[in-house]
Scaffold this motif. Structure first.
Motif, PDB file in Angstrom:
ATOM      1  N   GLY A   1      42.131  37.023  33.064  1.00  0.00           N
ATOM      2  CA  GLY A   1      41.917  38.125  33.730  1.00  0.00           C
ATOM      3  C   GLY A   1      40.659  38.812  34.401  1.00  0.00           C
ATOM      4  O   GLY A   1      40.261  39.545  34.061  1.00  0.00           O
TER       5      GLY A   1
ATOM      6  N   SER B   1      38.111  38.617  38.202  1.00  0.00           N
ATOM      7  CA  SER B   1      38.734  38.988  39.226  1.00  0.00           C
ATOM      8  C   SER B   1      38.351  38.024  39.961  1.00  0.00           C
ATOM      9  O   SER B   1      37.660  36.415  39.467  1.00  0.00           O
ATOM     10  CB  SER B   1      37.924  39.733  39.530  1.00  0.00           C
TER      11      SER B   1
ATOM     12  N   SER C   1      47.498  34.293  31.670  1.00  0.00           N
ATOM     13  CA  SER C   1      47.030  34.668  30.375  1.00  0.00           C
ATOM     14  C   SER C   1      48.042  35.828  31.084  1.00  0.00           C
ATOM     15  O   SER C   1      48.367  36.633  31.774  1.00  0.00           O
ATOM     16  CB  SER C   1      45.646  35.769  30.318  1.00  0.00           C
TER      17      SER C   1
ATOM     18  N   SER D   1      37.881  34.888  31.953  1.00  0.00           N
ATOM     19  CA  SER D   1      37.358  36.131  31.560  1.00  0.00           C
ATOM     20  C   SER D   1      36.649  35.400  30.562  1.00  0.00           C
ATOM     21  O   SER D   1      36.366  34.464  30.109  1.00  0.00           O
ATOM     22  CB  SER D   1      38.057  36.348  30.991  1.00  0.00           C
ATOM     23  N   MET D   2      35.304  36.500  30.775  1.00  0.00           N
ATOM     24  CA  MET D   2      34.152  36.727  29.452  1.00  0.00           C
ATOM     25  C   MET D   2      35.095  36.438  28.011  1.00  0.00           C
ATOM     26  O   MET D   2      34.654  35.724  27.040  1.00  0.00           O
ATOM     27  CB  MET D   2      33.299  37.280  28.967  1.00  0.00           C
TER      28      MET D   2
ATOM     29  N   THR E   1      38.116  34.731  27.583  1.00  0.00           N
ATOM     30  CA  THR E   1      38.753  34.212  26.908  1.00  0.00           C
ATOM     31  C   THR E   1      37.460  32.930  26.647  1.00  0.00           C
ATOM     32  O   THR E   1      37.665  31.657  25.591  1.00  0.00           O
ATOM     33  CB  THR E   1      39.749  33.775  27.711  1.00  0.00           C
TER      34      THR E   1
ATOM     35  N   ARG F   1      33.332  34.033  35.586  1.00  0.00           N
ATOM     36  CA  ARG F   1      33.130  35.361  37.003  1.00  0.00           C
ATOM     37  C   ARG F   1      33.154  36.021  36.318  1.00  0.00           C
ATOM     38  O   ARG F   1      33.253  37.280  35.931  1.00  0.00           O
ATOM     39  CB  ARG F   1      34.433  35.422  37.727  1.00  0.00           C
TER      40      ARG F   1
HETATM   41  C1  LIG Z   1      41.454  44.241  37.767  1.00  0.00           C
HETATM   42  C2  LIG Z   1      40.316  43.344  36.902  1.00  0.00           C
HETATM   43  C3  LIG Z   1      39.637  42.671  37.113  1.00  0.00           C
HETATM   44  C4  LIG Z   1      38.366  42.099  36.289  1.00  0.00           C
HETATM   45  N1  LIG Z   1      37.439  41.135  36.219  1.00  0.00           N
HETATM   46  C5  LIG Z   1      37.241  41.126  34.561  1.00  0.00           C
HETATM   47  C6  LIG Z   1      36.101  39.920  35.644  1.00  0.00           C
HETATM   48  O1  LIG Z   1      35.548  39.964  36.630  1.00  0.00           O
HETATM   49  N2  LIG Z   1      35.594  39.521  34.811  1.00  0.00           N
HETATM   50  C7  LIG Z   1      35.803  39.569  33.046  1.00  0.00           C
HETATM   51  O2  LIG Z   1      35.416  38.698  31.785  1.00  0.00           O
HETATM   52  N3  LIG Z   1      36.613  40.278  32.720  1.00  0.00           N
HETATM   53  C8  LIG Z   1      36.853  40.861  34.086  1.00  0.00           C
HETATM   54  N4  LIG Z   1      38.006  41.849  33.772  1.00  0.00           N
HETATM   55  C9  LIG Z   1      38.635  42.181  31.830  1.00  0.00           C
HETATM   56  C10 LIG Z   1      39.284  41.277  31.378  1.00  0.00           C
HETATM   57  O3  LIG Z   1      41.018  41.302  32.236  1.00  0.00           O
HETATM   58  C11 LIG Z   1      40.131  41.536  30.418  1.00  0.00           C
HETATM   59  O4  LIG Z   1      38.372  40.968  28.931  1.00  0.00           O
HETATM   60  C12 LIG Z   1      40.805  41.209  29.246  1.00  0.00           C
HETATM   61  O5  LIG Z   1      41.255  41.358  28.202  1.00  0.00           O
HETATM   62  C13 LIG Z   1      41.072  39.915  29.561  1.00  0.00           C
HETATM   63  O6  LIG Z   1      41.930  39.048  29.199  1.00  0.00           O
HETATM   64  P1  LIG Z   1      42.529  37.241  28.991  1.00  0.00           P
HETATM   65  O7  LIG Z   1      41.458  36.752  28.956  1.00  0.00           O
HETATM   66  O8  LIG Z   1      43.228  37.245  28.123  1.00  0.00           O
HETATM   67  O9  LIG Z   1      42.867  37.561  30.548  1.00  0.00           O
HETATM   68  C14 LIG Z   1      38.636  42.780  34.572  1.00  0.00           C
HETATM   69  C15 LIG Z   1      40.093  43.478  34.296  1.00  0.00           C
HETATM   70  C16 LIG Z   1      40.695  44.222  35.399  1.00  0.00           C
HETATM   71  C17 LIG Z   1      41.822  44.964  35.620  1.00  0.00           C
END
Ligand SMILES: Cc1cc2nc3c(=O)[nH]c(=O)nc-3n(C[C@H](O)[C@H](O)[C@H](O)COP(=O)(O)O)c2cc1C
Length: 200
Positions: free
Chosen positions: A20, A22, A46, A97-98, A100, A132
């Motif tokens: 998640g 960008s 995810s 994402s940070m 993960t 990112r």
């Molecule tokens: C539109 C959007 C953009 C996001 N961009 C980032 C990003 O660039 N980097 C990041 O680390 N988290 C970003 N996040 C936050 C992550 O989605 C959030 O920390 C989430 O828990 C990550 O879960 P995952 O690692 O299981 O996908 C963003 C969230 C949204 C809704």
């Protein structure tokens, strides 16, 4: 049990995880490369990765991708890639994402993506993370160091400008080209610096 339907390619596929952060267009571009080149690819997504895909691309990941691309979601614990016994040449997490990144750095196999990354380490297979986030805090930096020390490649989504991009896709291609270079896959997403320099 018979394995007569398995080919060498079935056993050695690449894995792309989409989380998640960008920049899901990076993932979309890599998937298009694999699809066009008929290379086997399994995608893991995810829960938030699905949402960010819809937000940034404008349609769901299942609707966007050709049906031939295998997609598993973060709770598909019975997906074959979750076991080290299934051969995978390499795994790319893009965008990463940070959240993960931190979970992998600390061995918290709370979803299939993090579990598969864990498997890549234990099976000594290549793992490329494309984070990112900006700016980076000290926790992010320490987690990246932990992962780099464990053998992962940290390849931030930081496009260069020396190829004089005039479209968003040219910027995206810069990053995806670096990923393909690290996978050892031939591509024409962008020219090398040597080729660009010769033309100048
Ligand atoms: C539109 C959007 C953009 C996001 N961009 C980032 C990003 O660039 N980097 C990041 O680390 N988290 C970003 N996040 C936050 C992550 O989605 C959030 O920390 C989430 O828990 C990550 O879960 P995952 O690692 O299981 O996908 C963003 C969230 C949204 C809704």
């Amino acid at each position: 049990m018979s394995n007569k339907n398995l080919t060498t390619q079935d056993k050695s596929r690449y894995i792309l995880a989409i989380t998640g952060a960008s920049g899901v267009i990076y993932a979309k571009t890599l998937i298009e490369y694999f699809y066009k080149n008929k290379l086997p690819l399994t995608c893991l997504v995810s829960h938030i990765g699905e949402k960010v895909w819809e937000w940034e691309i404008g349609s769901s990941i299942s609707e966007t991708l050709p049906s031939e691309i295998t997609i598993y979601f973060e709770n598909d614990w019975w997906s074959p890639v979750a076991s080290g016994s299934v051969k995978a040449k390499a795994m790319v997490i893009m965008p990463c994402s940070m959240g993960t990144l931190a979970a992998i750095a600390h061995g918290l196999a709370k979803n299939v993506i993090i579990r598969v990354a864990d498997v890549m380490f234990k099976e000594k297979r290549p793992l490329i993370l494309v984070p990112r986030e900006t700016p980076l805090n000290i926790i992010h930096l320490k987690n990246m160091l932990t992962l780099a020390e464990a053998g992962a490649t940290i390849l931030p989504a930081m496009p260069g400008f020396y190829h004089k991009p005039n479209t968003v896709q040219a910027l995206v291609n810069f990053v995806v080209a670096r990923v393909l270079d690290h996978l050892g896959l031939v591509h024409n997403l962008m020219q090398s610096w040597e080729e660009l320099f010769k033309q100048s």
